[in-house]
Design a protein around this motif. Sequence first.
Motif: not given
Length: 502
Positions: A241-254
């Motif tokens: 019933g409770n969670t977090f979203i927008r936790k993952i993003t694209k890696n921009t560090n080569p």
Amino acid sequence: MKKAVIYTRVSSEEQVKGNSLSEQQLKCRYFIKSKDGDITGVYVDGGRGGETKERPELQRMLEDAKKGIFDAVVVYKIDRLSRSLRDFLEIQDYLANLNVELISVSETYDTSTPQGRLFVNMLGSFAEFEREQIKERINMGQIASMKKGNWKGSPPYGYDVKNKKLAINKKEAEIVKRIFKIFTDNYGSVDRITIKQAQKIVNGWNVPTKRAYDKRFKKTIPNYWHTSSIYSIIKNPIYTGNTFIRKITKNTNPKIDVKKVIRPKSEWIPLSVPQVIADKTFEKCQIVLRKNSEFALRKGKPESETMLNKLVYCSDCGKKFHICNRVSYNQEYKKAVYYCKGIKNPIRERRCYAKSFISTRLEKPLWEKLTEIITRPEVLNKYVNRQLEGETREENQYKTDIQELEQSLQEARLKKERLFNLYISGKNDVVYYKGKEQELTKEEDRFLDKINDLKQSNLLLDGLKRKSLDFGVLYKKLKNNLNLINISYKDKCRITKLLVER
């Protein structure tokens, strides 16, 4: 301009259904005819963004340019070709080397002069700037939508999207509960239930997956569950019933060789949805998975199970003792050498120097003590009852502490919401808002960490109760034929791991 081709592009499917593509093409046709040119082809990328060159029709056009099929490429505007300055300059150089002219209907320029080339570069820069602005506006809109509790993307199994929010799918939710029950029924037992075993059970139910009737996945077998599907369900906290979203993003560090990375906690967005399973059920399932990982027989090492493997901890560094140099006698009893994992630490200052020891030095006296407990269950019952009396008091204290912390957490979140409303209304400036918001986020994280620690401790107490019950079942099975002298080494391992936590 003798032979020319037209290139058109729009970013979204909505624009494809509209008149944007046809309008671009019509104006390009008028322009070519006004110059007495011949149209040899039209390349259309519908629903494709301009931030990348990986577009099928654009790539086909570049390949045809190499074959010399046309002399000029006509676009309605420069940003139709690319919204990235770097990509635009690469395409322009590529076409120039093939003696193919690049023409924009809306912007007049002459690339044969320095002023014309400067103007083209400026147009490319403005196109890239506009793309970044569009991207920023979309992100802000999505974040605002998520903060309202709206769901973005496909719903997880057990839910449907109604009015942009997640709603429980009753049939699927029942399957989710049954999947969790497979693992929680194994909680506190030495008989491991693996994902592969769970997969066989779930496939025996003959129930459809989420993608079963989705037209986008034509090759999907409707009622076949992959192990990854089951794993993604039992690891997903959204069912509590409770969670977090927008936790993952694209890696921009080569320098980091991964495609996706975890955002800072301050950027996560809390989401509340209808609850399918209890928090305690989810946490029990995670403990079962962790135990599976700890006591799994690794691939290529079918004989790696010993009585105290992964149960003995080093008193110097706190790391687990592992086994090596296994010796088998009559395919039953094993002698092994236990060594601390810390001795292999490559950093000299952190290396452990605890001595290794032969398994019999610890296993033999331990088994003698366990034999006494098994043959005299009143000793164990007395010990367990004494432990459980103290644990009942501790459990009640845990519940009180958790309730107080959850109340404090709710107050911190309300403060954060009020601060945001004041900032939106213009009563606070951005510097004050960011500083105060960071303080409240740290406070919120501190409360969450304390709550998780208390819940984990409470589950460990519950585990002892379950282990005591499991021992009772085991004793009933063995009491009619309890020959502990000739018991197999495998059964010794099972009994030891049932009774010994650490």
